[in-house]
Design a protein around this motif. Structure first.
Motif, PDB file in Angstrom:
ATOM      1  N   SER A  72      32.431  14.927 -13.821  1.00 16.77           N
ATOM      2  CA  SER A  72      32.046  16.259 -13.224  1.00 16.77           C
ATOM      3  C   SER A  72      30.625  16.553 -13.628  1.00 16.77           C
ATOM      4  O   SER A  72      30.307  16.003 -14.734  1.00 16.77           O
ATOM      5  N   ASP A  73      30.151  17.386 -13.026  1.00 15.82           N
ATOM      6  CA  ASP A  73      28.691  17.905 -13.465  1.00 15.82           C
ATOM      7  C   ASP A  73      28.774  18.748 -14.869  1.00 15.82           C
ATOM      8  O   ASP A  73      28.012  18.586 -15.688  1.00 15.82           O
ATOM      9  N   LYS A  74      30.113  19.355 -15.149  1.00 13.98           N
ATOM     10  CA  LYS A  74      30.225  20.021 -16.460  1.00 13.98           C
ATOM     11  C   LYS A  74      30.162  19.136 -17.524  1.00 13.98           C
ATOM     12  O   LYS A  74      29.710  19.284 -18.604  1.00 13.98           O
ATOM     13  N   THR A 123      37.193  14.604   0.007  1.00 14.24           N
ATOM     14  CA  THR A 123      36.330  15.774  -0.525  1.00 14.24           C
ATOM     15  C   THR A 123      37.139  16.905  -0.101  1.00 14.24           C
ATOM     16  O   THR A 123      37.857  16.798   1.059  1.00 14.24           O
ATOM     17  N   VAL A 177      37.249  10.204 -13.109  1.00 13.36           N
ATOM     18  CA  VAL A 177      36.409  11.132 -12.478  1.00 13.36           C
ATOM     19  C   VAL A 177      35.756  12.001 -13.214  1.00 13.36           C
ATOM     20  O   VAL A 177      35.901  12.337 -14.382  1.00 13.36           O
ATOM     21  N   SER A 231      31.251  18.578  -6.942  1.00 12.45           N
ATOM     22  CA  SER A 231      30.815  18.489  -8.400  1.00 12.45           C
ATOM     23  C   SER A 231      31.586  17.366  -9.148  1.00 12.45           C
ATOM     24  O   SER A 231      31.873  17.531 -10.354  1.00 12.45           O
ATOM     25  N   HIS A 232      32.571  16.450  -8.288  1.00  8.70           N
ATOM     26  CA  HIS A 232      33.313  15.536  -9.084  1.00  8.70           C
ATOM     27  C   HIS A 232      33.042  14.291  -8.149  1.00  8.70           C
ATOM     28  O   HIS A 232      32.835  14.383  -7.132  1.00  8.70           O
ATOM     29  N   MET A 285      25.904  14.268  -6.345  1.00 11.09           N
ATOM     30  CA  MET A 285      26.794  15.726  -6.155  1.00 11.09           C
ATOM     31  C   MET A 285      26.007  16.494  -5.442  1.00 11.09           C
ATOM     32  O   MET A 285      26.623  17.129  -4.669  1.00 11.09           O
ATOM     33  N   LEU A 311      39.336  20.692  -8.400  1.00 12.39           N
ATOM     34  CA  LEU A 311      38.686  19.743  -8.045  1.00 12.39           C
ATOM     35  C   LEU A 311      37.866  19.889  -6.759  1.00 12.39           C
ATOM     36  O   LEU A 311      38.270  20.492  -5.948  1.00 12.39           O
ATOM     37  N   SER A 312      36.723  19.389  -6.408  1.00 10.47           N
ATOM     38  CA  SER A 312      35.980  19.174  -5.406  1.00 10.47           C
ATOM     39  C   SER A 312      36.199  17.976  -4.589  1.00 10.47           C
ATOM     40  O   SER A 312      35.726  17.649  -3.309  1.00 10.47           O
TER      41      SER A 312
END
Length: 221
Positions: A48-50, A109, A46, A33-34, A27, A92-93
């Protein structure tokens, strides 16, 4: 332009055995971040960093937490506008793309999408921009095109932005001429409200100088 033509050439998918730390490293490299997670050709979801930080799975295999993955995707034949809508609505990224057989094809992206959209609306083409404000009931694409083309110019891109809680709309025109003075004068003659003009500063100065000269000649009569 459809989703299949927007796939990233550099961002790979993660595997179920990859760790959360590997996902975070990728990432950071790709500035997103996805990332999609696949099992062969099947999209698992998918991550994510979260999710990685919330579940504290930095050192754990992603596959152990597949139930917590997000599930957005786009079909290969969907239009770029639909891709934008999906990414925007879901914040989303990056978003994965599937074919009609549910096979994973790749990922789009937000950076790649922005670059492609820029070419779609002729951002890099030389020219100027006029923004009109009109009543929705008065909207006529044929008349607007006729005014532009009547001044030996062409519309490179065109989009409409309705004003919130109003019956008015803004129309943004990208035109293939840097000097828009003749087009502007014609719009004014047809009682169009021009709220913004973007063109080369020297051309704007020349246009105002010409109007000033005309005014001075009129005052000397």
């Amino acid at each position: 332009m459809i989703a299949q033509h927007l796939l990233s050439e550099v961002v790979p998918p993660l595997r179920l055995t990859d760790s959360g730390q590997k996902a975070l490293n990728w990432m950071e490299i790709f500035r997103i971040s996805h990332l999609p997670v696949v099992d062969g050709k099947r999209l698992v979801g998918v991550i994510s960093d979260k999710i990685i930080y919330d579940l504290n799975i930095i050192e754990r295999p992603i596959g152990d937490y597949s139930d917590h993955l997000l599930s957005p995707f786009i079909r290969a034949n969907q239009h770029i506008y639909e891709v934008f809508l999906a990414i925007s609505n879901q914040k989303l990224s990056a978003i994965p793309v599937l074919d009609i057989y549910e096979n994973y094809l790749g990922v789009i992206t937000i950076s790649d999408l922005a670059q492609r959209f820029a070419s779609l609306v002729a951002v890099q083409e030389p020219g100027g921009v006029i923004v009109l404000e009109i009543n929705s009931i008065d909207y006529s694409l044929s008349q607007i095109a006729q005014i532009v083309e009547g001044n030996e110019a062409k519309i490179l891109s065109f989009y409409v932005s309705p004003e919130v809680d109003s019956k008015r709309m803004n129309i943004t025109l990208k035109i293939n001429k840097v000097d828009l003075s003749a087009v502007i004068q014609t719009f004014v003659r047809y009682d169009y409200n021009i709220i913004a003009v973007y063109m080369d500063n020297s051309e704007i100065k020349s246009m105002y100088d010409d109007r000033l000269d005309q005014l001075m000649k009129f005052m000397n009569i």
